[in-house]
Motif scaffolding. Structure first.
Motif, PDB file in Angstrom:
ATOM      1  N   LYS A 632       0.981  -1.240  -0.041  1.00 20.06           N
ATOM      2  CA  LYS A 632      -0.053   0.152   0.149  1.00 20.06           C
ATOM      3  C   LYS A 632       1.084   1.327   0.015  1.00 20.06           C
ATOM      4  CE  LYS A 632      -3.550   2.388   2.725  1.00 20.06           C
ATOM      5  NZ  LYS A 632      -4.494   2.300   3.946  1.00 20.06           N
ATOM      6  N   LEU A 633       1.670   1.288   0.971  1.00 16.12           N
ATOM      7  CA  LEU A 633       2.833   2.403   1.022  1.00 16.12           C
ATOM      8  C   LEU A 633       3.588   2.656  -0.416  1.00 16.12           C
ATOM      9  CD1 LEU A 633       4.450   2.115   4.659  1.00 16.12           C
ATOM     10  CD2 LEU A 633       2.549   3.720   3.687  1.00 16.12           C
ATOM     11  N   ARG A 634       3.892   1.491  -1.159  1.00 16.47           N
ATOM     12  CA  ARG A 634       4.449   1.549  -2.337  1.00 16.47           C
ATOM     13  C   ARG A 634       3.624   2.138  -3.392  1.00 16.47           C
ATOM     14  NH1 ARG A 634       6.047  -3.321  -2.373  1.00 16.47           N
ATOM     15  NH2 ARG A 634       8.267  -3.078  -1.634  1.00 16.47           N
ATOM     16  N   ALA A 635       2.347   1.596  -3.413  1.00 16.13           N
ATOM     17  CA  ALA A 635       1.377   2.321  -4.452  1.00 16.13           C
ATOM     18  C   ALA A 635       1.238   3.774  -4.177  1.00 16.13           C
ATOM     19  CB  ALA A 635       0.002   1.524  -4.238  1.00 16.13           C
ATOM     20  N   GLU A 636       0.899   4.074  -3.009  1.00 16.30           N
ATOM     21  CA  GLU A 636       0.700   5.435  -2.824  1.00 16.30           C
ATOM     22  C   GLU A 636       1.880   6.199  -3.207  1.00 16.30           C
ATOM     23  OE1 GLU A 636      -0.159   5.632   1.459  1.00 16.30           O
ATOM     24  OE2 GLU A 636      -2.161   4.916   1.254  1.00 16.30           O
ATOM     25  N   THR A 637       3.138   5.714  -2.761  1.00 15.85           N
ATOM     26  CA  THR A 637       4.247   6.515  -3.266  1.00 15.85           C
ATOM     27  C   THR A 637       4.242   6.679  -4.755  1.00 15.85           C
ATOM     28  OG1 THR A 637       5.572   5.630  -1.408  1.00 15.85           O
ATOM     29  CG2 THR A 637       6.900   6.630  -3.052  1.00 15.85           C
ATOM     30  N   ASN A 638       4.127   5.583  -5.449  1.00 12.53           N
ATOM     31  CA  ASN A 638       3.836   5.581  -7.176  1.00 12.53           C
ATOM     32  C   ASN A 638       3.020   6.480  -7.576  1.00 12.53           C
ATOM     33  OD1 ASN A 638       6.032   3.777  -7.064  1.00 12.53           O
ATOM     34  ND2 ASN A 638       4.585   2.024  -7.201  1.00 12.53           N
ATOM     35  N   LYS A 639       1.723   6.501  -6.921  1.00 15.09           N
ATOM     36  CA  LYS A 639       0.979   7.664  -7.307  1.00 15.09           C
ATOM     37  C   LYS A 639       1.315   9.098  -7.198  1.00 15.09           C
ATOM     38  CE  LYS A 639      -4.114   8.888  -6.567  1.00 15.09           C
ATOM     39  NZ  LYS A 639      -3.734  10.380  -6.558  1.00 15.09           N
ATOM     40  N   ILE A 640       1.988   9.254  -6.052  1.00 10.84           N
ATOM     41  CA  ILE A 640       2.455  10.628  -5.643  1.00 10.84           C
ATOM     42  C   ILE A 640       3.532  11.013  -6.701  1.00 10.84           C
ATOM     43  CG2 ILE A 640       3.674  11.886  -3.794  1.00 10.84           C
ATOM     44  CD1 ILE A 640       2.233  10.294  -1.944  1.00 10.84           C
ATOM     45  N   ASN A 641       4.325  10.034  -7.105  1.00  8.05           N
ATOM     46  CA  ASN A 641       5.468  10.199  -8.213  1.00  8.05           C
ATOM     47  C   ASN A 641       4.780  10.585  -9.361  1.00  8.05           C
ATOM     48  OD1 ASN A 641       7.459   9.864  -5.966  1.00  8.05           O
ATOM     49  ND2 ASN A 641       7.720   7.787  -6.326  1.00  8.05           N
ATOM     50  N   THR A 642       3.948   9.657  -9.843  1.00 12.17           N
ATOM     51  CA  THR A 642       2.963  10.035 -11.240  1.00 12.17           C
ATOM     52  C   THR A 642       2.377  11.239 -11.294  1.00 12.17           C
ATOM     53  OG1 THR A 642       2.742   7.675 -11.230  1.00 12.17           O
ATOM     54  CG2 THR A 642       1.469   8.942 -12.659  1.00 12.17           C
ATOM     55  N   ASP A 643       1.777  11.805 -10.211  1.00 12.94           N
ATOM     56  CA  ASP A 643       1.116  12.979 -10.253  1.00 12.94           C
ATOM     57  C   ASP A 643       2.217  14.230 -10.331  1.00 12.94           C
ATOM     58  OD1 ASP A 643      -1.199  11.781 -10.135  1.00 12.94           O
ATOM     59  OD2 ASP A 643      -1.480  12.227  -7.827  1.00 12.94           O
ATOM     60  N   ALA A 644       3.246  13.910  -9.451  1.00 14.79           N
ATOM     61  CA  ALA A 644       4.308  14.835  -9.854  1.00 14.79           C
ATOM     62  C   ALA A 644       4.951  15.163 -11.146  1.00 14.79           C
ATOM     63  CB  ALA A 644       5.295  14.682  -8.655  1.00 14.79           C
ATOM     64  N   HIS A 645       5.148  14.020 -11.843  1.00 15.95           N
ATOM     65  CA  HIS A 645       5.674  13.818 -13.248  1.00 15.95           C
ATOM     66  C   HIS A 645       4.697  14.561 -14.215  1.00 15.95           C
ATOM     67  CE1 HIS A 645       9.323  11.846 -12.462  1.00 15.95           C
ATOM     68  NE2 HIS A 645       8.571  10.792 -11.789  1.00 15.95           N
ATOM     69  N   LEU A 646       3.372  14.171 -13.896  1.00 12.71           N
ATOM     70  CA  LEU A 646       2.238  14.935 -14.792  1.00 12.71           C
ATOM     71  C   LEU A 646       2.261  16.380 -14.753  1.00 12.71           C
ATOM     72  CD1 LEU A 646      -0.207  14.266 -16.507  1.00 12.71           C
ATOM     73  CD2 LEU A 646      -1.711  14.156 -14.726  1.00 12.71           C
ATOM     74  N   ASN A 647       2.414  16.998 -13.293  1.00  9.82           N
ATOM     75  CA  ASN A 647       2.190  18.185 -13.114  1.00  9.82           C
ATOM     76  C   ASN A 647       3.458  18.927 -13.845  1.00  9.82           C
ATOM     77  OD1 ASN A 647      -0.186  17.980 -11.807  1.00  9.82           O
ATOM     78  ND2 ASN A 647       0.702  17.838  -9.688  1.00  9.82           N
ATOM     79  N   MET A 648       4.479  18.422 -13.809  1.00  6.52           N
ATOM     80  CA  MET A 648       5.818  18.658 -14.380  1.00  6.52           C
ATOM     81  C   MET A 648       5.537  18.898 -15.866  1.00  6.52           C
ATOM     82  SD  MET A 648       8.578  17.074 -11.824  1.00  6.52           S
ATOM     83  CE  MET A 648      10.021  17.753 -13.072  1.00  6.52           C
ATOM     84  N   ALA A 649       4.956  17.853 -16.464  1.00 10.84           N
ATOM     85  CA  ALA A 649       4.661  17.871 -17.890  1.00 10.84           C
ATOM     86  C   ALA A 649       3.709  19.078 -18.362  1.00 10.84           C
ATOM     87  CB  ALA A 649       4.253  16.577 -18.362  1.00 10.84           C
ATOM     88  N   LYS A 650       2.748  19.117 -17.663  1.00  8.65           N
ATOM     89  CA  LYS A 650       1.816  20.288 -17.803  1.00  8.65           C
ATOM     90  C   LYS A 650       2.603  21.455 -17.749  1.00  8.65           C
ATOM     91  CE  LYS A 650      -2.434  17.734 -16.511  1.00  8.65           C
ATOM     92  NZ  LYS A 650      -3.549  17.747 -15.663  1.00  8.65           N
ATOM     93  N   ALA A 651       3.181  21.643 -16.678  1.00  4.63           N
ATOM     94  CA  ALA A 651       4.000  22.943 -16.358  1.00  4.63           C
ATOM     95  C   ALA A 651       4.682  23.329 -17.845  1.00  4.63           C
ATOM     96  CB  ALA A 651       4.638  23.052 -15.209  1.00  4.63           C
TER      97      ALA A 651
END
Length: 725
Positions: A632-651
Motif C-alpha cells: 500500500k505504501l509503495r502504491a501511494e508513493t508511485n501515485k504521488i510520483n506519477t502526479d508529480a511527473h504529470l504536473n511537471m509535464a503540464k507546466a
C-alpha cells in the motif's frame, strides 16, 4: 659359561659413526663434568636418603635400645605424608580434562582449543595420567624434588595388506556415494579414514580434480607391504634422583644449567631397536653391566639379579644433555651424547626445537639457589624423634609393669584353701589375716600428665610446621583466640600453605605440557585425527600446533570449575529475561561443561525448540499484514510520483505555448514571418517548376524509347519477311 669376545674399536672406527663436527666433544671432557657434579650430587643424595629413612623408619631412623626396652618409632612423617597425598592428588585427577588452554588473543582461539584437546588426550591415553600423577605427587612429598624427563616415542612396523585393484568407469549415478563420502570426510575424518574403501577415496579425489564422476570397479587384488606407525606421541618419566646429575652452577634454575647427565638401564635388544644408537658391537657387556657400575642406582629392583644372555643382559647408559660449541661459531648449542663405558653410541644435536634441555624440576618446599627442594620430613625430623622417645617411655612404663599379677602374704592361706582360691571356689583364710592387706593386685602405672602434654605439644608443633590438618582436633585457633576470626585465620593459613605447594606442582606439569606442545608441532604427522568423544572428531593440523603463539595453561580443579559455573549462573540471573535465546544456550552449555556434563552441553548447543503451529500461523499472518502495508505504501508513493511527473509535464507544456506565442508576436512585428512565407512560396514554385521540367524530360525519354522499340520491332519483322521470300 664362555664369555663372548668383544671388539676393541679404534679411534678411526668410532669417528666414522659420529657426526662431522668441527669441534666434537671428547668423552673425557664429558666425564669430567660428570665427576665435577658428583660431589654436590652425593651431598643431596645423602639428604634425600635421610628423609626417606625417616619416612619409612629405615636405616638411621631405627633405634637401638637395650634388650627388654621398646623399639617403637612412631611414623609421624609418614602420617603427614599420607594426608598430603590425597589432598594434592585430587585437584589433578578430579576432572577428566587436566588442562585448560586459554588464548591470550582471539586469533589464538582455534589453536588453543586444538592444543587443549590434544594435550588432554595424550595425558589420558599416552601418558597414563592416573599413574603419572600418583607417582608425581608421592615423589614430591617424599623426596622434596621431582625431576621429569620428556621425550618422544616413535615406532613403525611393516604390515602385509591385501589391496584391491580397481578400474574407474564414468558413471553419474555414483554421485550419491561420493557425496556421502565427502560429507563423512568433512564431519568425521576418523570414520572416513577407517570405513571408506580406498577405491572410493580415489574416486572422490578424481572427482574433485577432474570434475568427472567415476565408479570404481574391482578387478582383482594384490599383496602390498605397508609401513604403519605404531607409536607417535610424547613421553614423560619421573627420574630417580640418584641417577640425575645437574650442573651445580645453575643457581637453582634448571633452564640455566649447562648440562644434565642421566643414567638409565637398558639392554642390547632395546638399543638395537633404536636406530639412533651406533657402535653397539664395541660395547663390553661384562664391564658395563648393572653390578659393575657403582655410581648408578638400580630403580625399583634388586641389583643382585642379572640376565646371562647377551640380548637381555642389562647395561648402564649415560646420557649427556648439554650445550656445546660443536660448529666453532662461538655459541654453544644443545647436544646429546650417550655412552656405555668408553664407547660413544650416540652424538647428535638436540632433536628438540625449543632449544632447552628435556628436563623439568619441581620443588615441594623451595630452597634458595638450589634446584632441589625439601619435603615435610625435613621439618618434622626432630618432632618425630621426640615423639618416638616419649612414646617408647610410655610403652616401657606399661610394658615393664607386672600387670594383673596377684601377690599373697605368707601364712594367709593353707595349701587346701590356696587350691580353692586358685580354682575360684570359696575358701577360708587363717585367723588374724586381713584379706585386704594380705592380697595385692598389680596394675599398669599411671602415665604422667607431663608425658601426654609433651606428646600433644609435639603433635601440634608438627601440624603448625606443615600446615596439615589432622583427622582429630587438627589445627586449632587457640593461639589466635577462640573467635571466628581466629578460626578463619588458622584454616586460611593451612589452605594457603597447601595452595602454595599445589601451585608449584601445577607449574611443573604446565612446563611438561609446554614441551609437549613444542614436540607435537615438530614430530607429529601433518594430519592426525584424535577421537575426543564418541560422536565428535577433531582434526588437528600440525601447523596449528606450533608453539609460537601465546598460551596460558592452568590445571583444572573441581573448585575452580565450580566457581566459574556459579559466576555464569549469577550473570544469567543478573541479565534475566532480557537475555536472548542464543546467548542463554551458550552460557548454559558452558555451565554444563564445567559441571562435567558434556552430553548435556552438547544437547543444549544443538537444541532447537519444536515450533508452535499457532505461533507460526500468527507469525505468517503478521508477515502478510506487513507485506500488504508495504505494498500500500509503495502504491501511494508511485501515485504521488506519477502526479508529480504529470504536473511537471503540464507546466512544461504551458511554458512552451507561452514561448511560442511570444516568438510569433515578435516575428510578426519584425516581418520575419512574412519573409518566411514568401520564401516558402518561392521554394514551392521552384519545386513545381523543376518537377514539371523533370516530367517533361521523362516523357521525352519515354517517347524516344518507344520509337526505338518500334524501330527494332519493324526491323525484326522485315528480316523475317526476307527470309520467308
Amino acid at each position: 659359561m664362555i664369555e663372548k669376545e668383544f671388539l676393541v674399536p679404534s679411534l678411526e672406527q668410532l669417528e666414522e659413526s659420529l657426526p662431522d663436527w668441527k669441534k666434537k666433544p671428547k668423552l673425557s671432557a664429558l666425564k669430567e663434568d660428570l665427576t665435577a657434579a658428583s660431589s654436590s650430587h652425593s651431598t643431596q643424595k645423602a639428604k634425600i636418603q635421610e628423609w626417606l629413612d625417616n619416612l619409612n623408619i629405615e636405616g638411621a631412623a631405627k633405634v637401638n635400645t637395650p634388650k627388654g626396652s621398646s623399639r617403637v618409632v612412631p611414623k609421624l612423617i609418614r602420617k603427614h605424608a599420607e594426608w598430603r597425598y590425597a589432598a594434592l592428588t585430587e585437584p589433578f585427577l578430579s576432572t577428566v580434562d587436566l588442562f585448560n588452554v586459554k588464548p591470550v588473543t582471539w586469533e589464538d582461539r582455534e589453536a588453543a582449543q586444538q592444543n587443549q584437546l590434544l594435550l588432554n588426550y595424550q595425558f589420558q591415553h599416552a601418558v597414563n595420567k592416573q599413574q603419572f600423577i600418583d607417582e608425581y605427587i608421592r615423589t614430591a612429598v617424599d623426596e622434596g624434588t621431582v625431576i621429569m624427563r620428556t621425550g618422544w616415542a616413535f615406532e613403525e612396523k611393516d604390515v602385509e595388506e591385501i589391496v584391491p585393484l580397481a578400474e574407474f568407469i564414468p558413471d553419474p549415478s555414483f554421485e550419491p556415494v561420493l557425496q556421502e563420502a565427502m560429507f563423512m570426510r568433512d564431519n568425521s575424518p576418523s570414520q572416513y579414514l577407517t570405513e571408506v574403501p580406498d577405491e572410493v577415496k580415489t574416486a572422490l579425489q578424481m572427482y574433485e580434480d577432474e570434475g568427472v564422476i567415476y565408479r570404481p570397479n574391482i578387478i582383482g587384488e594384490e599383496s602390498r607391504t605397508v609401513r604403519k606407525t605404531v607409536k607417535n606421541h610424547p613421553t614423560v618419566e619421573i627420574c630417580d634422583y640418584r641417577n640425575v646429575l645437574i650442573d651445580p652452577t645453575c643457581n637453582g634454575d634448571l633452564k640455566k644449567a649447562q648440562f644434565v647427565i642421566y643414567s638409565f638401564e637398558t639392554s642390547m635388544t632395546e638399543l638395537r631397536k633404536d636406530s639412533r644408537y651406533k657402535n653397539l658391537d664395541y660395547i663390553n657387556l661384562n664391564n658395563n653391566n648393572v653390578l659393575s657400575q657403582g655410581d648408578h642406582a638400580v630403580t625399583g629392583g634388586s641389583n643382585s639379579f642379572e640376565f646371562q644372555d647377551e640380548a637381555r643382559k642389562k647395561l648402564i647408559v649415560y646420557e649427556y644433555w648439554g650445550y656445546w660449541d660443536f660448529d666453532d661459531s662461538g655459541i654453544a648449542k644443545p647436544i646429546v651424547v650417550s655412552w656405555v663405558g668408553d664407547v660413544v653410541i650416540r652424538m647428535e644435536e638436540s632433536p628438540f626445537s625449543d632449544g632447552e634441555l628435556p628436563f623439568v624440576s619441581v620443588q615441594y618446599l623451595p630452597v634458595r639457589r638450589s634446584v632441589y627442594g625439601e619435603p615435610d620430613g625435613a621439618l618434622l625430623d626432630d618432632n618425630q624423634r621426640i615423639v618416638g622417645a616419649i612414646t617408647r617411655g610410655m610403652i616401657d612404663i606399661m610394658g615393664k609393669s607386672a600387670n594383673a599379677q596377684t601377690g599373697f602374704s605368707k601364712g594367709f592361706l593353707d595349701a587346701t584353701n590356696m587350691r580353692k582360691f586358685m580354682n575360684g571356689l570359696d575358701y577360708e583364710f587363717n585367723q588374724g589375716q586381713d584379706p585386704r592387706l594380705s592380697v595385692f593386685m598389680h596394675k599398669f602405672e599411671e602415665i604422667p600428665n607431663s608425658a601426654m602434654n609433651m606428646l600433644n605439644l609435639q603433635t601440634m608443633e608438627a601440624e603448625s610446621l606443615t600446615g596439615v590438618k589432622s583427622y582429630g582436633q587438627g589445627i586449632a585457633s587457640s593461639s589466635l583466640g577462640d573467635v571466628a576470626a581466629g578460626i578463619r585465620g588458622a584454616l586460611d593459613a593451612a589452605s594457603k600453605r597447601e595452595l602454595g605447594i599445589l601451585r608449584r606442582l601445577s607449574k611443573g606439569v604446565t612446563e611438561v605440557a609446554r614441551k609437549f606442545i613444542s614436540m607435537n608441532a615438530q614430530f607429529m604427522s601433518d594430519e592426525e585425527v584424535i577421537r575426543v568423544t564418541n560422536e565428535k572428531f577433531i582434526q588437528v593440523r600440525r601447523d596449528d600446533l606450533a608453539g609460537n603463539f601465546d598460551l596460558e595453561l592452568s590445571i583444572s580443579t573441581a573448585e575452580e570449575d565450580n566457581n566459574k559455573a556459579q559466576e555464569l549462573a549469577f550473570m544469567m540471573q543478573t541479565v534475566g529475561n532480557n537475555m536472548g535465546v542464543d546467548l542463554m544456550k551458550m552460557m548454559l552449555a558452558d555451565i554444563a561443561r564445567l559441571r562435567k556434563m558434556p552430553d548435556l552441553a552438547h544437547k543444549i548447543e544443538t537444541y532447537e525448540p519444536a515450533p508452535d503451529p499457532y505461533q507460526e500461523q500468527l507469525a505468517q499472518i503478521e508477515i502478510l499484514k506487513l507485506q500488504l502495508e508495504l505494498e500500500k505504501l509503495r502504491a501511494e508513493t508511485n501515485k504521488i510520483n506519477t502526479d508529480a511527473h504529470l504536473n511537471m509535464a503540464k507546466a512544461g507544456e504551458t511554458q512552451a505555448n507561452a514561448d511560442l506565442r511570444t516568438l510569433d508576436f515578435v516575428e510578426q512585428e519584425k516581418g520575419v514571418k512574412q519573409e518566411r512565407d514568401l520564401e516558402k512560396q518561392g521554394e514551392q514554385a521552384r519545386a513545381q517548376t523543376q518537377m514539371k521540367l523533370i516530367d517533361h524530360q521523362l516523357k521525352m525519354a519515354q517517347d524516344r524509347q518507344k520509337a526505338l522499340d518500334a524501330y527494332k520491332l519493324a526491323q525484326i519483322k522485315q528480316r523475317q519477311a526476307t527470309k520467308s521470300s
